[in-house]
Design a protein around this motif. Structure first.
Motif, short mmCIF file in Angstrom:
data_model
loop_
_atom_site.label_atom_id
_atom_site.label_comp_id
_atom_site.label_asym_id
_atom_site.label_seq_id
_atom_site.Cartn_x
_atom_site.Cartn_y
_atom_site.Cartn_z
N SER A 1 0.81 -1.22 0.00
CA SER A 1 0.00 0.00 0.00
C SER A 1 0.84 1.26 0.00
O SER A 1 0.30 2.38 -0.01
CB SER A 1 -0.94 0.00 1.21
N SER A 2 2.17 1.11 0.06
CA SER A 2 3.07 2.27 0.08
C SER A 2 3.87 2.34 -1.22
O SER A 2 4.58 1.39 -1.56
CB SER A 2 4.03 2.17 1.28
N SER A 3 3.79 3.44 -1.90
CA SER A 3 4.51 3.59 -3.17
C SER A 3 6.01 3.78 -2.96
O SER A 3 6.78 3.68 -3.91
CB SER A 3 3.95 4.79 -3.94
N SER A 4 6.44 4.03 -1.72
CA SER A 4 7.86 4.29 -1.46
C SER A 4 8.57 3.11 -0.81
O SER A 4 9.76 3.20 -0.49
CB SER A 4 8.01 5.54 -0.59
N SER A 5 7.88 1.97 -0.59
CA SER A 5 8.51 0.80 0.01
C SER A 5 9.49 0.14 -0.95
O SER A 5 9.21 -0.01 -2.14
CB SER A 5 7.46 -0.23 0.44
N ARG A 6 10.63 -0.26 -0.43
CA ARG A 6 11.65 -0.94 -1.24
C ARG A 6 12.26 -2.08 -0.41
O ARG A 6 12.51 -1.94 0.79
CB ARG A 6 12.78 0.02 -1.65
N LEU A 7 12.49 -3.19 -1.07
CA LEU A 7 13.24 -4.26 -0.44
C LEU A 7 14.71 -3.88 -0.35
O LEU A 7 15.23 -3.18 -1.23
CB LEU A 7 13.13 -5.55 -1.26
N ILE A 8 15.39 -4.35 0.68
CA ILE A 8 16.82 -4.15 0.82
C ILE A 8 17.55 -5.31 0.14
O ILE A 8 17.28 -6.47 0.42
CB ILE A 8 17.22 -4.07 2.31
N GLY A 9 18.47 -4.99 -0.76
CA GLY A 9 19.25 -6.00 -1.45
C GLY A 9 20.41 -6.49 -0.61
O GLY A 9 20.84 -5.84 0.34
N SER B 1 9.66 5.67 3.81
CA SER B 1 9.65 6.99 4.44
C SER B 1 9.17 6.88 5.88
O SER B 1 8.19 6.20 6.17
CB SER B 1 8.73 7.95 3.67
N LEU B 2 9.90 7.55 6.77
CA LEU B 2 9.48 7.71 8.16
C LEU B 2 8.95 9.13 8.29
O LEU B 2 9.65 10.09 7.97
CB LEU B 2 10.66 7.49 9.10
N ILE B 3 7.70 9.26 8.72
CA ILE B 3 7.07 10.57 8.78
C ILE B 3 7.05 11.05 10.22
O ILE B 3 6.47 10.40 11.11
CB ILE B 3 5.64 10.55 8.21
N LEU B 4 7.74 12.17 10.48
CA LEU B 4 7.79 12.79 11.79
C LEU B 4 7.06 14.12 11.74
O LEU B 4 6.84 14.67 10.65
CB LEU B 4 9.24 13.02 12.21
N GLY C 1 13.72 6.71 2.97
CA GLY C 1 14.71 5.64 3.01
C GLY C 1 15.08 5.14 4.38
O GLY C 1 16.16 4.61 4.59
N PHE C 2 14.19 5.24 5.36
CA PHE C 2 14.47 4.71 6.69
C PHE C 2 14.40 3.18 6.61
O PHE C 2 13.45 2.61 6.06
CB PHE C 2 13.45 5.24 7.70
#
Length: 476
Positions: free
Chosen positions: A132-140, A194-197, A204-205
């Protein structure tokens, strides 16, 4: 099970180094099991959880099969949680503040499985949904952050893997992790998002996306320990601070303490703080390297120094011995040999006024309890000896009675037999030991959150020191 994520996420990775100089304040809420009709359960559970936590901190790579695991109920850790948001659009989840670990993780995906995470063993909600998040990425596996959870030699096959037709199924994704805690475990894979504060978004968190957990808190973990994976390190913080509300507000959603990320430099003269230096940690390859070792020099009871073995104050090169401060431990832990001397000091100081109660010790799981005169619990508060931690440089943490003792109430039999006449209550020291069961490895003293309530605690990462002062955390 972690392979389910592959259908949800983009197969890419992001390496990020961020820094923030802004100040962010977040609410901290205390989570602790309600006593219900059985006040002894409250204390037994907290004592058992504290010992499991201490055993894990002392043996972080050892599966503690020789320790019984207490049932996990909502908010069972006695810890403090904060609310953070991740992803695009943001998804908000509660996380437990933990200065004794450095990997942050979230319960993740629709298929998240959790054993004993709530009273009816149902999965925790909410969970984070990477799809559901367009900014999620797997870590290689070639991403440096993959080395946070796996040694380089473990990644050799992954690093040599290609996506050619001759190696079908080779995804070059950082292998799944498994993290063992004192009371359970969690497993999943690393993501960045993304971490939203309140002060803005941090892209990229890197955090763990857990698809399975066993006996973990209702939410995830926010790792505030030392080390590159921690939230303070990823945000480039020079300091963070928190203020933990009193235990009398357990599970009251209307009040909270606070967590501050960043903030201005603080001094003892201007802010009423006392500072104690952090001690050098073991090498980064040692599991104890994520702890905040602090220069504790002595412990006193009723203003008199307790003669304790020197090794409990000074950690060895591998991290054995010494004292750490930990938000994830409830009741302070002290190794058996030193704890026996501490118990003797308390017994000596109250001699002639209060008798020791083995009955209360048995029903609460706390190893030092005293009987109080019927109806005199409040009046005896000032008669109990003061416990104080003394640090290098002269800083002293003199604990009020409510930070070192807890009322255990009358025995169930006495309460049932009493009509309207007052019955004898008991008070127990909120410090414990394991009788030597955890062995000699790891920190000898773990200063827990019970002793930190209504203290403003500053982790000055820039100057390598811990600051503290007493205050009401309701106003923080």
């Amino acid at each position: 099970m972690a392979l389910i994520l592959f259908f949800f996420l983009f197969f890419s990775s992001i390496t990020l180094s961020t820094s923030t100089s802004t100040t962010t304040s977040l609410s901290l809420r205390h989570h602790f099991p309600r006593a219900g009709d059985d006040g002894n359960f409250h204390l037994r559970h907290a004592a058992a959880s504290s010992l499991l936590r201490a055993a894990h901190l002392k043996h972080p790579k050892k599966k503690l099969s020789n320790y019984s695991v207490s049932p996990l109920y909502p908010h069972s850790y006695g810890g403090y949680s904060l609310t953070l948001s991740f992803g695009s659009p943001p998804q908000t989840l509660p996380l437990l503040l933990d200065t004794g670990s450095h990997i942050s993780w979230l319960p993740c995906t629709h298929s998240y499985s959790c054993r004993q995470c709530s009273t009816n063993n149902t999965p925790i909600t909410p969970t984070f949904l990477p799809k559901s998040s367009s900014s999620s990425r797997l870590i290689g596996c070639s991403n440096p952050s993959c080395l946070w959870i796996h040694p380089r030699n473990f990644l050799s096959d992954c690093l040599s893997c290609t996506n050619s037709s001759s190696s079908s199924g080779c995804a070059r994704v950082c292998p799944p992790y498994a993290i063992i805690y004192g009371s359970g475990s969690t497993a999943g894979i690393l993501l960045s998002d993304s971490l939203i504060l309140p002060s803005g978004s941090v892209p990229g968190f890197v955090f763990g996306c857990s698809v399975f957990s066993d006996s973990q808190p209702a939410g995830g973990i926010a790792g505030f320990g030392r080390g590159a994976p921690s939230l303070p390190a990823q945000l480039g913080l020079r300091r963070f601070s928190y203020c933990l509300i009193s235990r009398r507000f357990d599970d009251d959603a209307a009040v909270s303490g606070s967590l501050v990320l960043g903030g201005r430099k603080q001094s003892a003269s201007a802010d009423g703080l006392r500072f104690a230096p952090f001690l050098p940690n073991p090498s980064v390859s040692d599991p104890f390297s994520v702890y905040y070792y602090v220069a504790l020099r002595r412990i006193s009871v009723g203003g008199k120094k307790v003669r304790l073995p020197e090794e409990i104050f000074v950690p060895g090169p591998s991290g054995n011995g010494g004292a750490i401060v930990d938000s994830g431990t409830t009741f302070t832990y002290i190794e058996a040999a030193a704890f026996e001397l501490l118990v003797a000091a308390f017994v000596n100081r109250v001699a002639g006024r209060f008798n020791r109660s083995s009955e209360a010790e048995d029903r609460t799981g706390l190893p030092l309890c005293f009987n109080l005169p019927p109806g005199k619990a409040a009046a005896t508060k000032t008669e109990l000896p003061e416990l104080a931690f003394h640090f290098k440089g002269g800083a002293e943490m003199r604990l009020p009675v409510e930070n070192s003792f807890v009322l255990a109430g009358p025995s169930p039999a006495a309460a049932a037999a009493a009509a309207e006449a007052p019955v004898a209550e008991a008070v127990c020291l909120a410090i414990l030991s394991d009788g030597g069961g955890a062995g000699g490895g790891g920190p000898a003293v773990i200063i827990g959150s019970f002793q930190q309530q209504n203290y403003y605690m500053v982790y000055d990462l820039e100057r390598e020191r811990l600051g503290f002062r007493r205050q009401s955390c309701l106003a923080s």
